[in-house]
Design an enzyme around this catalytic site. Structure first.
Site, PDB file in Angstrom:
ATOM      1  N   GLU A 156       1.020  -2.174  -4.645  1.00  0.00           N
ATOM      2  CA  GLU A 156       1.148  -1.510  -5.991  1.00  0.00           C
ATOM      3  C   GLU A 156       2.114  -2.291  -6.945  1.00  0.00           C
ATOM      4  O   GLU A 156       3.399  -2.461  -6.538  1.00  0.00           O
ATOM      5  CB  GLU A 156       1.428  -0.076  -5.732  1.00  0.00           C
ATOM      6  CG  GLU A 156       1.834   0.741  -6.940  1.00  0.00           C
ATOM      7  CD  GLU A 156       2.000   2.074  -6.911  1.00  0.00           C
ATOM      8  OE1 GLU A 156       2.436   2.391  -5.666  1.00  0.00           O
ATOM      9  OE2 GLU A 156       1.772   3.091  -7.581  1.00  0.00           O
ATOM     10  N   HIS A 180       3.808   9.994 -12.041  1.00  0.00           N
ATOM     11  CA  HIS A 180       2.546  10.225 -12.728  1.00  0.00           C
ATOM     12  C   HIS A 180       2.680  10.824 -14.013  1.00  0.00           C
ATOM     13  O   HIS A 180       2.774  11.953 -14.521  1.00  0.00           O
ATOM     14  CB  HIS A 180       1.738  11.446 -11.950  1.00  0.00           C
ATOM     15  CG  HIS A 180       1.873  10.768 -10.368  1.00  0.00           C
ATOM     16  ND1 HIS A 180       1.307  11.642  -9.310  1.00  0.00           N
ATOM     17  CD2 HIS A 180       1.627   9.532  -9.814  1.00  0.00           C
ATOM     18  CE1 HIS A 180       1.659  10.673  -8.027  1.00  0.00           C
ATOM     19  NE2 HIS A 180       1.681   9.507  -8.339  1.00  0.00           N
ATOM     20  N   TYR A 203      -7.240   1.730   4.205  1.00  0.00           N
ATOM     21  CA  TYR A 203      -6.738   2.691   5.449  1.00  0.00           C
ATOM     22  C   TYR A 203      -7.448   2.983   6.553  1.00  0.00           C
ATOM     23  O   TYR A 203      -8.522   3.612   6.374  1.00  0.00           O
ATOM     24  CB  TYR A 203      -6.021   3.915   4.889  1.00  0.00           C
ATOM     25  CG  TYR A 203      -5.042   3.719   3.688  1.00  0.00           C
ATOM     26  CD1 TYR A 203      -4.098   3.467   3.456  1.00  0.00           C
ATOM     27  CD2 TYR A 203      -5.637   3.783   2.155  1.00  0.00           C
ATOM     28  CE1 TYR A 203      -3.216   3.337   2.386  1.00  0.00           C
ATOM     29  CE2 TYR A 203      -5.311   3.666   1.226  1.00  0.00           C
ATOM     30  CZ  TYR A 203      -4.008   3.401   1.194  1.00  0.00           C
ATOM     31  OH  TYR A 203      -3.450   3.293  -0.154  1.00  0.00           O
ATOM     32  N   HIS A 227      -2.498   5.243 -11.985  1.00  0.00           N
ATOM     33  CA  HIS A 227      -2.099   6.360 -12.858  1.00  0.00           C
ATOM     34  C   HIS A 227      -1.087   5.638 -13.856  1.00  0.00           C
ATOM     35  O   HIS A 227      -0.454   4.696 -13.663  1.00  0.00           O
ATOM     36  CB  HIS A 227      -1.473   7.576 -12.122  1.00  0.00           C
ATOM     37  CG  HIS A 227      -0.162   7.040 -11.188  1.00  0.00           C
ATOM     38  ND1 HIS A 227       0.992   6.625 -11.533  1.00  0.00           N
ATOM     39  CD2 HIS A 227      -0.179   6.556  -9.828  1.00  0.00           C
ATOM     40  CE1 HIS A 227       1.507   6.175 -10.390  1.00  0.00           C
ATOM     41  NE2 HIS A 227       1.176   6.042  -9.537  1.00  0.00           N
ATOM     42  N   ASP A 279       6.455   2.510  -0.011  1.00  0.00           N
ATOM     43  CA  ASP A 279       5.910   2.952  -1.529  1.00  0.00           C
ATOM     44  C   ASP A 279       7.320   3.555  -1.933  1.00  0.00           C
ATOM     45  O   ASP A 279       7.605   4.788  -1.736  1.00  0.00           O
ATOM     46  CB  ASP A 279       4.772   3.692  -1.448  1.00  0.00           C
ATOM     47  CG  ASP A 279       4.604   4.101  -2.839  1.00  0.00           C
ATOM     48  OD1 ASP A 279       5.348   4.041  -3.603  1.00  0.00           O
ATOM     49  OD2 ASP A 279       3.350   5.039  -3.001  1.00  0.00           O
ATOM     50  N   ASP A 309       7.171   2.112  -9.569  1.00  0.00           N
ATOM     51  CA  ASP A 309       6.469   2.494  -8.461  1.00  0.00           C
ATOM     52  C   ASP A 309       5.924   1.297  -7.960  1.00  0.00           C
ATOM     53  O   ASP A 309       4.802   1.003  -8.264  1.00  0.00           O
ATOM     54  CB  ASP A 309       5.493   3.476  -9.176  1.00  0.00           C
ATOM     55  CG  ASP A 309       4.400   4.113  -8.091  1.00  0.00           C
ATOM     56  OD1 ASP A 309       4.448   3.847  -7.000  1.00  0.00           O
ATOM     57  OD2 ASP A 309       3.326   4.876  -8.549  1.00  0.00           O
ATOM     58  N   HIS A 356      -8.115   7.335  -2.679  1.00  0.00           N
ATOM     59  CA  HIS A 356      -7.192   7.531  -3.684  1.00  0.00           C
ATOM     60  C   HIS A 356      -7.632   6.722  -5.122  1.00  0.00           C
ATOM     61  O   HIS A 356      -8.736   6.079  -4.801  1.00  0.00           O
ATOM     62  CB  HIS A 356      -5.694   7.627  -3.513  1.00  0.00           C
ATOM     63  CG  HIS A 356      -5.313   6.304  -2.975  1.00  0.00           C
ATOM     64  ND1 HIS A 356      -5.205   5.226  -3.950  1.00  0.00           N
ATOM     65  CD2 HIS A 356      -5.209   5.751  -2.097  1.00  0.00           C
ATOM     66  CE1 HIS A 356      -4.688   4.114  -3.441  1.00  0.00           C
ATOM     67  NE2 HIS A 356      -4.629   4.341  -2.111  1.00  0.00           N
ATOM     68  N   HIS A 407       0.636  10.394   1.941  1.00  0.00           N
ATOM     69  CA  HIS A 407       1.910  10.844   1.335  1.00  0.00           C
ATOM     70  C   HIS A 407       3.029  11.253   2.746  1.00  0.00           C
ATOM     71  O   HIS A 407       3.467  12.230   2.711  1.00  0.00           O
ATOM     72  CB  HIS A 407       1.873  12.173   0.527  1.00  0.00           C
ATOM     73  CG  HIS A 407       1.383  11.957  -0.754  1.00  0.00           C
ATOM     74  ND1 HIS A 407       0.727  12.655  -1.784  1.00  0.00           N
ATOM     75  CD2 HIS A 407       1.192  10.571  -1.495  1.00  0.00           C
ATOM     76  CE1 HIS A 407       0.263  12.302  -2.809  1.00  0.00           C
ATOM     77  NE2 HIS A 407       0.492  11.005  -2.635  1.00  0.00           N
ATOM     78  N   GLU A 411      -2.885  -0.020  -7.847  1.00  0.00           N
ATOM     79  CA  GLU A 411      -2.872  -0.004  -6.308  1.00  0.00           C
ATOM     80  C   GLU A 411      -3.971   0.390  -5.571  1.00  0.00           C
ATOM     81  O   GLU A 411      -3.737   1.336  -4.921  1.00  0.00           O
ATOM     82  CB  GLU A 411      -1.592   1.340  -6.349  1.00  0.00           C
ATOM     83  CG  GLU A 411      -2.126   2.561  -7.078  1.00  0.00           C
ATOM     84  CD  GLU A 411      -0.907   3.668  -6.885  1.00  0.00           C
ATOM     85  OE1 GLU A 411      -0.605   4.086  -5.477  1.00  0.00           O
ATOM     86  OE2 GLU A 411      -0.424   4.259  -7.860  1.00  0.00           O
ATOM     87  N   ASP A 430      25.048  28.967  -2.705  1.00  0.00           N
ATOM     88  CA  ASP A 430      25.510  28.670  -4.180  1.00  0.00           C
ATOM     89  C   ASP A 430      25.335  26.937  -4.040  1.00  0.00           C
ATOM     90  O   ASP A 430      26.078  26.518  -5.061  1.00  0.00           O
ATOM     91  CB  ASP A 430      26.915  28.998  -4.188  1.00  0.00           C
ATOM     92  CG  ASP A 430      27.937  28.385  -3.325  1.00  0.00           C
ATOM     93  OD1 ASP A 430      27.534  28.087  -2.238  1.00  0.00           O
ATOM     94  OD2 ASP A 430      29.172  28.581  -3.334  1.00  0.00           O
ATOM     95  N   ARG A 476      -1.517  -0.832   1.422  1.00  0.00           N
ATOM     96  CA  ARG A 476      -1.524  -0.734  -0.245  1.00  0.00           C
ATOM     97  C   ARG A 476      -0.825  -1.730  -0.952  1.00  0.00           C
ATOM     98  O   ARG A 476       0.533  -2.128  -0.354  1.00  0.00           O
ATOM     99  CB  ARG A 476      -1.165   0.729  -0.413  1.00  0.00           C
ATOM    100  CG  ARG A 476      -1.230   0.880  -2.176  1.00  0.00           C
ATOM    101  CD  ARG A 476      -1.045   2.627  -2.479  1.00  0.00           C
ATOM    102  NE  ARG A 476       0.018   3.159  -1.787  1.00  0.00           N
ATOM    103  CZ  ARG A 476       0.207   3.904  -0.992  1.00  0.00           C
ATOM    104  NH1 ARG A 476      -0.715   4.081  -0.232  1.00  0.00           N
ATOM    105  NH2 ARG A 476       1.503   4.560  -0.704  1.00  0.00           N
TER     106      ARG A 476
HETATM  107  N1  GLY Z   1       4.211   6.722  -5.137  1.00  0.00           N
HETATM  108  C1  GLY Z   1       3.280   7.634  -5.682  1.00  0.00           C
HETATM  109  C2  GLY Z   1       2.053   6.717  -6.176  1.00  0.00           C
HETATM  110  O1  GLY Z   1       2.035   5.695  -5.787  1.00  0.00           O
HETATM  111  O2  GLY Z   1       1.141   7.424  -6.958  1.00  0.00           O
HETATM  112 MN    MN Z   2       1.614   4.850  -7.748  1.00  0.00          MN
HETATM  113 MN    MN Z   3       3.576   4.382  -5.209  1.00  0.00          MN
END
Ligand code: GLY
Ligand code: MN
Ligand code: MN
Length: 438
Positions: free
Chosen positions: A408, A361, A388, A354, A260, A271, A350, A243, A384, A40, A406
């Site tokens: 960002e 996102h 790597y 975004h 991140d 972000d 990547h 990730h 960003e 529950d 990275r």
């Molecule tokens: N933290 C997720 C991204 O940077 O897209």
């Molecule tokens: Mn991001």
């Molecule tokens: Mn991020």
């Protein structure tokens, strides 16, 4: 008791904008389903972003029906007041509280939905709804539509057409208004300050988990609602796992830390990613990579303005990062060939950006009419770039192996350029070296 959002008028303003785009329709948005964790015990609840965006309503087991131009125009089905349940789970507004505090025209008990919905849909010429979030509700809607068709008798009318509400509301959410941008500034400020707190707490021997704790303590102390997404606190070569979710290693002297993480404040999220040395001093090899990533990141922040195609950001990043890879000795063919053969993907797999807003996102089309969308005042997005170099990469110079970087920021396009919403989080080498571990 959960109070309605600070400025309830924001939601009415958003509904007016939506009404202009959806005259004659009904938009049906159920609350996000509750998720059972075990027995529950539930996962922490967060309202569906679209439902919150249009109403500020945060309770589960609710359904919002918006009928632009009809009376009533806003209708909400909600849980009843229930003193016993409220003793266990906390305050509920009930139908009267919902109508009064959230300025909804007509409210009903959730158990009345099946009884009322046919009449509400009779006068509209189409329905907007998002399939595939809640299978049970998808099936219910099909049978409701059949009921509406039958209620039209021998009129010759077929089922109401159902369109995807995702794009309709998504496009509205994509263009941030002054209200939205003010809320985003808040979320980004909280996020940036929490990153500074983590920088100060970083030193050799500290665990990634402890630093995650510092981030969380900081955002909650600043009145954030929750994380905007699962935080990544990755020391050393863990940064090369894009990730990385474990956050369970110890930060070592001589390694970098990539964090991140974003705070969600009134449903908007920040972000931010920052990368810096655990011991407060970049090595020469780390600097070589960091300086390249920072230069690209700053270039994109400086040139983003209305009219630039969103896709250009990624194309430019690929060019610059490929040059960096060649100079660093990671790639041994010329730029054009490296790009054609997608060799850069080994070290930069990547996208550079975004959209960002209520969802990390966020919603909004990336292509319009088959063309790359152009940035316009109100477009909010991340910048960003990253590089790597896997720890076991035999092609890379040994000194670079295991370095993952990275950087960002979150920006929003203005009339002439862009505003960096996360500029309070330092990223210059001298600033980082002065802060980390202090
Ligand atoms: N933290 C997720 C991204 O940077 O897209
Ligand atoms: Mn991001
Ligand atoms: Mn991020």
């Amino acid at each position: 008791m959960r109070k309605p959002a600070d400025n309830i008028e924001i939601f009415a303003r958003r509904r007016r904008l939506l009404a202009e785009r959806a005259k004659g329709s009904a938009i049906i948005i159920p609350s996000h389903p509750e998720m059972i964790r075990n027995n529950d015990v539930h996962h922490p609840y967060r309202q569906d972003s679209n439902l919150f965006y249009l109403t500020g309503w945060e309770e589960p087991e609710s359904i919002f029906v918006f009928r632009p131009g009809q009376t009533p125009e806003t209708v909400m089905f909600v849980r009843p007041k229930d003193i016993e349940r409220e003793t266990w789970d906390g305050f509920r507004y009930g139908p009267e509280g919902c109508a009064r505090e959230f300025k909804i025209d007509k409210t009903y008990l959730i158990t009345d939905f099946d009884k009322e919905i046919t009449e509400l849909l009779k006068p509209v010429d189409r329905v907007y709804y998002r399939f595939n979030i809640d299978d049970g509700f998808d099936r219910k809607l099909m049978s409701i539509l059949e009921g509406v068709r039958r209620s039209h008798g021998r009129s010759g009318r077929g089922n109401l057409p159902v369109m995807d509400s995702w794009e309709l509301i998504g496009e509205l959410r994509y263009l941030k208004t002054a209200d939205d941008i003010e809320l985003m500034r808040r979320a980004c400020r909280v996020t940036a300050r929490a990153h500074v707190d983590v920088m100060k707490a970083t030193k050799p021997g500290v665990s990634e988990k402890k630093l995650l704790g510092v981030f969380l303590a900081s955002i909650y102390a600043q009145d954030a609602d929750r994380e905007g997404y699962g935080s990544i606190v990755a020391s050393g070569a863990n940064a090369c796992t894009l990730h990385y979710v474990f956050n369970d290693q110890v930060c070592k002297d001589g390694d970098l830390l990539l964090i991140d993480a974003g705070a969600e404040v009134r449903y908007y999220t920040g972000d931010i990613t920052r990368t810096y040395p655990v011991n407060g001093k970049f090595t020469t090899a780390q600097r070589k990579v960091y300086d390249r990533v920072l230069a690209i990141q700053k270039e994109l922040c400086a040139v983003a303005k209305p009219g630039i195609p969103f896709k250009w950001l990624q194309d430019r990043t690929i060019e610059c990062l490929t040059d960096a890879m060649i100079e660093l000795g990671l790639i041994k063919v010329p730029r054009t060939e490296a790009i054609e053969r997608l060799l850069f993907k080994k070290y930069y797999p990547h996208g550079v950006s975004h959209y960002i807003g209520l969802d990390v996102h966020d919603t909004g089309l990336y292509q319009v009419g088959g063309e790359a969308r152009k940035l316009e005042p109100g477009t909010a997005f991340t910048i960003e770039p990253g590089l790597y170099i896997p720890a076991d990469d035999k092609d890379a110079p040994e000194e670079l192996r295991g370095i993952g970087i990275r950087i960002e920021d979150d920006v929003v396009i203005t009339a002439t350029g862009c505003e960096n919403l996360t500029s309070e989080a330092p990223k210059e080498v001298s600033e980082l070296e002065a802060l980390v571990g202090r």
